[in-house]
Structures are given as structure tokens and as C-alpha cells.
Design a protein around this motif. Structure first.
Motif, mmCIF file in Angstrom:
data_model
loop_
_atom_site.group_PDB
_atom_site.id
_atom_site.type_symbol
_atom_site.label_atom_id
_atom_site.label_comp_id
_atom_site.label_asym_id
_atom_site.label_seq_id
_atom_site.Cartn_x
_atom_site.Cartn_y
_atom_site.Cartn_z
ATOM 1 N N SER A 191 0.809 -1.241 0.094
ATOM 2 C CA SER A 191 0.075 -0.020 -0.050
ATOM 3 C C SER A 191 0.941 1.127 0.123
ATOM 4 O O SER A 191 0.279 2.192 -0.368
ATOM 5 N N THR A 192 2.024 1.218 0.629
ATOM 6 C CA THR A 192 2.876 2.425 0.527
ATOM 7 C C THR A 192 4.350 1.589 0.223
ATOM 8 O O THR A 192 5.083 1.387 1.419
ATOM 9 N N ALA A 193 5.014 1.649 -0.756
ATOM 10 C CA ALA A 193 6.310 0.898 -0.837
ATOM 11 C C ALA A 193 7.459 1.634 -0.234
ATOM 12 O O ALA A 193 7.222 2.791 -0.297
ATOM 13 N N THR A 194 8.330 0.901 0.463
ATOM 14 C CA THR A 194 9.229 1.523 1.214
ATOM 15 C C THR A 194 10.486 2.092 0.495
ATOM 16 O O THR A 194 11.067 3.238 0.613
ATOM 17 N N SER A 195 10.681 1.684 -0.836
ATOM 18 C CA SER A 195 11.409 2.476 -1.939
ATOM 19 C C SER A 195 11.038 2.143 -3.233
ATOM 20 O O SER A 195 10.042 1.503 -3.434
ATOM 21 N N LEU A 199 4.556 4.537 -5.703
ATOM 22 C CA LEU A 199 3.887 4.636 -4.444
ATOM 23 C C LEU A 199 3.307 3.278 -3.916
ATOM 24 O O LEU A 199 3.675 2.861 -2.781
ATOM 25 N N LEU A 200 2.589 2.682 -4.963
ATOM 26 C CA LEU A 200 1.905 1.392 -4.648
ATOM 27 C C LEU A 200 2.587 0.198 -5.360
ATOM 28 O O LEU A 200 3.328 0.164 -6.426
ATOM 29 N N PHE A 239 -7.095 2.784 -3.165
ATOM 30 C CA PHE A 239 -6.069 2.424 -4.447
ATOM 31 C C PHE A 239 -6.293 3.355 -5.486
ATOM 32 O O PHE A 239 -5.499 4.112 -6.269
ATOM 33 N N PRO A 240 -7.437 3.078 -5.995
ATOM 34 C CA PRO A 240 -7.736 3.702 -7.712
ATOM 35 C C PRO A 240 -7.441 5.307 -7.696
ATOM 36 O O PRO A 240 -6.971 6.106 -8.536
ATOM 37 N N ALA A 241 -7.762 6.033 -6.600
ATOM 38 C CA ALA A 241 -7.747 7.368 -6.195
ATOM 39 C C ALA A 241 -6.315 7.998 -5.527
ATOM 40 O O ALA A 241 -6.119 9.140 -5.682
ATOM 41 N N ARG A 242 -5.549 6.978 -5.291
ATOM 42 C CA ARG A 242 -4.206 7.509 -4.726
ATOM 43 C C ARG A 242 -2.992 7.925 -5.429
ATOM 44 O O ARG A 242 -2.200 8.564 -5.242
ATOM 45 N N THR A 243 -3.105 7.812 -6.769
ATOM 46 C CA THR A 243 -2.456 8.042 -7.818
ATOM 47 C C THR A 243 -2.684 8.525 -8.784
ATOM 48 O O THR A 243 -4.036 8.249 -9.448
ATOM 49 N N GLY A 244 -2.229 9.619 -9.638
ATOM 50 C CA GLY A 244 -2.509 9.990 -10.962
ATOM 51 C C GLY A 244 -2.192 9.039 -11.976
ATOM 52 O O GLY A 244 -1.535 8.074 -11.856
ATOM 53 N N PRO A 245 -2.525 9.687 -13.126
ATOM 54 C CA PRO A 245 -2.121 8.595 -14.686
ATOM 55 C C PRO A 245 -0.732 8.478 -14.619
ATOM 56 O O PRO A 245 -0.281 7.331 -15.153
ATOM 57 N N ASP A 246 -0.047 9.370 -14.143
ATOM 58 C CA ASP A 246 1.432 9.313 -14.439
ATOM 59 C C ASP A 246 2.138 8.746 -13.047
ATOM 60 O O ASP A 246 3.404 8.796 -12.885
ATOM 61 N N THR A 248 1.952 9.985 -10.056
ATOM 62 C CA THR A 248 2.159 10.908 -8.823
ATOM 63 C C THR A 248 0.924 10.669 -7.885
ATOM 64 O O THR A 248 -0.123 10.471 -7.992
ATOM 65 N N PRO A 249 1.533 10.464 -6.537
ATOM 66 C CA PRO A 249 0.761 10.675 -5.064
ATOM 67 C C PRO A 249 -0.313 11.318 -5.161
ATOM 68 O O PRO A 249 -0.091 12.914 -5.642
#
Length: 404
Positions: A191-195, A199-200, A239-246, A248-249
Motif C-alpha cells: 500500500s506504500t512501498a518503502t523504496s 507509491l503502490l 488505491f484507484p484514487a491514490r495516484t494520478g495517471p503518471d 504521482t501520489p
């Protein structure tokens, strides 16, 4: 095929490969070593000659490496003869058995002969395919410590002669806490990658959900199994709303809530209802917090007072510095940033989250709201230096630059 593509295949297939090899060889350590040798060979071979079936290639290569290793062990000639023979199909059906090699592998990794720390580290390494660096960051411990835990754990499993099978029902309860903690950390890594530059890690997150569902079917009377499943479903719903198309968080306040997965929300609420039958444990309380967010039409309309109360309860049953930090965020929304800053400063004074980017991130946000812009920028820049996820780092740097 690039190294990143090889890594992606390994991340998805590693658990199934190691589990199948463990069943094949009866040797947990040998299976993991053979699988690692296969992926190392793939890094060299695939850029020149990409395989048609990457997962099949890894499995076949790892199987050959395992057989080669067994051949070299002269004391195991009898075992090699058994492996070379035609497989025998067991016609007897055990109604209590779940036909899931990965789940069996998790219960082996969480065997009571291991310490809790070793169980989690070993399962994350073998089942989730996480690197030792990722595990170290997840648990805020040095990388050599994780490496030593994994090495000792594999040796202990081998010395104890732990068989590759799901334990009897009475033993499952004993190991359940360790398994749940592993599923939880796998999900949080997804859900939040450490590295990395994403982001996901949805593959890891959805694998954790699959395992949580399987555990819920295996242990339907265990409230915390349903609590963990509820937490995963309700968190993944965003998840579907946490990042943009590129990639970006997108922060919670800016998310288009119409893009949330409301079927996942309903599944999460149903699991939370089952978890609530006998009172909520740590996972159930976290799920209850996620449910408050899921039911709110906006950040401003969220019942932050209830979230503060839930974090206070969570801090009593499962105290941790991360819980305190999250409580501070909720207190800031419910009572203002000054009250929350006192909580964060107390965490800093006690040095309970050393090296984590989360503390300066929260402190920078609170100082921004208090109008202390130079201090806020310094905190956000510190958080960016400590953060190892490129996407999160870019957000922190943008926030710091906006304070000029």
C-alpha cells in the motif's frame, strides 16, 4: 528483457516457486537457494533471450538447480531416487486441508521454533519476495540484523525437520498471530512501498488480501483474521484514487472519492462486522479507523474525534510510536496542530522512530499549519532526505519548495 522486468516476474511468482520447490524437495532452505539461483541466472539470460513463459522458465531452472544440489549431496542418494520416481497421487481427501502451497509455506515460516522476529523476516523474504533492505525498513532495524535472522531461521527450520504441510487445526491457532503479522506487513509494503519509483505495489497488496481471505476461511471464528481482512479491503478501496495517471501520489484531501472501490468498502465493512462480534483487537481497531474514512464524504466532514478515540484504544492494546504519530495527525484535525505538535515533539525527545521520514513529515505539516514556515521547510527537506520512495520524496520536496 530488463532487470526491472525480471524483478517484476520474481516479485509475483517467487512465493509459488519456493512453495512448489519445498513440496518437491522437502527442504525449505534448498528450495529458497535454488529459486535465488534461478532468478540470478534470469538476470543474465533474459536480456539476451527473453523466455516465452517467464514463470515456467524460473520454475524449471530452479527445479534443475535443486536436483543438481541433491545430486551433490552423496548422503541423500535415496532421497534423489524418490524425487526421480513418478509422483504418487494421494487419493485420500482431508476436508480440513486447504490446497494452497503459499499458505502452507507461511505456516512453516511461522513455526513456533522460531522467534517472532525471525518468523516475520523469513516469511517476508521467502513468501513476499521482499529484499532484506525492504524488510529492514519496514521494521526499522539494520539490514545485517535482518540477514542474520533469515539465515538463522532457515537453519533452525532445517534442524527441526519441519515438514512441508499445513499444521493440524490445534497448532494453527498457536501460529496464527505470526502469520497475521506477516500478511499485515506484506500489505503495508504494497500500500506504500518503502523504496522504488512507485507509491503502490498492488501485486503485493492484493496477494496479502488473497491470503487474508484464505485465512478467514481457515479460521472463521478468529475475530482478528476478519479484522485484518477488513483493514486490507478498506485501505485497498482507496488505491484507484491514490495516484494520478503518471503515478504521482494524490493526498487524501485531494482524492476523488468517487474513484474509490466501493465494492471493496462493502467487503471491508462486512469483515469488520464479523471482527466486532467479540470486541476489536489491534487489526480490528485499525479497520474501524479505515471505516470512518471510508464513510466520510470529505476530509473536513470526517469524524476526527472518533478517530482520535480509536487511536487511543489502539495505543492501549498495541502501543507503538507509529500509532502515536498517527494519533497526532488525528488530534491535529480534531483539536488543532498545537496539541498534535506536543505529541510529535515527545516522540522526538524519546527517539522512538530514529531515521524514519514519517516524523519530520508530520512535524513539517503541523509547523506549516502553525505558520512557522522556515521550520516547516527544514522538516520537510529532512523528511525528503530520509524518504527512500521516489514518489513520496517528490511530494515532500514540492511542499518544501512551496514554503519559499
Amino acid at each position: 528483457m530488463s532487470a526491472a522486468e525480471v524483478e517484476a516476474v520474481w516479485r509475483i511468482e517467487s512465493a509459488r516457486i519456493v512453495a512448489a520447490l519445498t513440496r518437491f524437495t522437502g527442504d525449505f532452505g534448498l528450495a529458497e537457494d535454488a529459486a535465488q539461483e534461478a532468478v540470478a541466472e534470469a538476470l543474465v539470460s533474459w536480456p539476451r533471450t527473453p523466455p516465452v513463459d517467464p514463470a515456467g522458465w524460473l520454475m524449471a531452472t530452479a527445479r534443475r538447480r535443486a536436483i543438481d544440489a541433491i545430486r551433490r549431496r552423496t548422503a541423500l542418494k535415496d532421497r534423489y531416487a524418490v524425487l526421480a520416481a513418478d509422483p504418487v497421487v494421494d487419493e485420500e481427501i482431508d476436508p480440513d486441508r486447504i490446497d494452497d502451497d503459499i499458505l502452507a509455506l507461511m505456516f512453516i515460516s511461522c513455526h513456533p521454533v522460531l522467534s517472532r522476529e525471525a518468523r516475520v523476516a523469513l516469511t517476508l523474504r521467502v513468501v513476499a519476495g521482499l529484499s532484506t533492505e525492504q524488510i529492514a525498513r519496514a521494521f526499522l532495524v539494520p539490514i545485517p540484523t535482518v540477514q542474520a535472522r533469515i539465515t538463522r531461521a532457515k537453519k533452525t527450520i532445517a534442524a527441526a525437520g519441519v515438514p512441508f504441510e499445513l499444521p493440524p487445526a490445534d497448532e494453527r491457532r498457536e501460529r496464527l498471530g505470526g502469520v497475521l503479522s506477516v500478511v499485515y506487513v506484506i500489505f503495508t509494503e504494497g500500500s506504500t512501498a518503502t523504496s522504488g519509483d512507485q507509491l503502490l505495489r498492488p501485486d503485493a497488496a492484493y496477494e496479502a488480501i488473497r491470503l487474508a481471505r484464505t485465512l478467514a476461511a481457515l479460521q472463521p471464528d478468529e475475530p482478528e483474521v476478519h479484522g485484518l481482512l477488513a483493514l486490507c479491503e478498506l485501505t485497498a478501496a482507496r488505491f484507484p484514487a491514490r495516484t494520478g495517471p503518471d503515478g504521482t501520489p494524490i493526498l487524501l484531501a485531494d482524492q476523488d472519492r468517487q474513484r474509490w472501490d466501493f465494492s471493496a468498502v462493502q467487503r471491508g465493512l462486512a469483515a469488520l462486522a464479523k471482527a466486532s462480534v467479540r470486541g476489536l483487537g489491534p487489526y480490528g481497531l485499525q479497520a474501524a479507523i479505515a471505516a470512518v474514512h471510508a464513510s466520510a464524504p470529505s476530509v473536513e466532514a470526517t469524524d476526527w474525534d472518533r478517530i482520535v478515540v480509536l487511536y487511543e484504544a489502539l495505543g492501549r492494546v498495541a502501543p507503538s510510536p507509529v500509532v502515536e504519530l498517527n494519533r497526532a495527525v488525528a488530534v491535529a484535525m480534531a483539536s488543532g496542530p498545537a496539541h498534535a505538535l506536543a505529541i510529535v515533539d515527545e516522540l522526538i525527545a524519546s527517539d522512538r522512530l530514529p531515521g524514519s521520514h514519517l516524523v519530520p513529515t508530520v512535524r513539517g505539516e503541523l509547523l506549516t499549519r502553525l505558520g512557522r514556515r522556515p521550520e516547516a521547510r527544514a522538516e520537510l527537506e529532512l523528511a525528503a532526505r530520509l524518504c527512500t520512495n521516489q514518489r513520496e520524496r517528490s511530494v515532500l520536496l514540492r511542499k518544501a519548495a512551496a514554503l519559499d
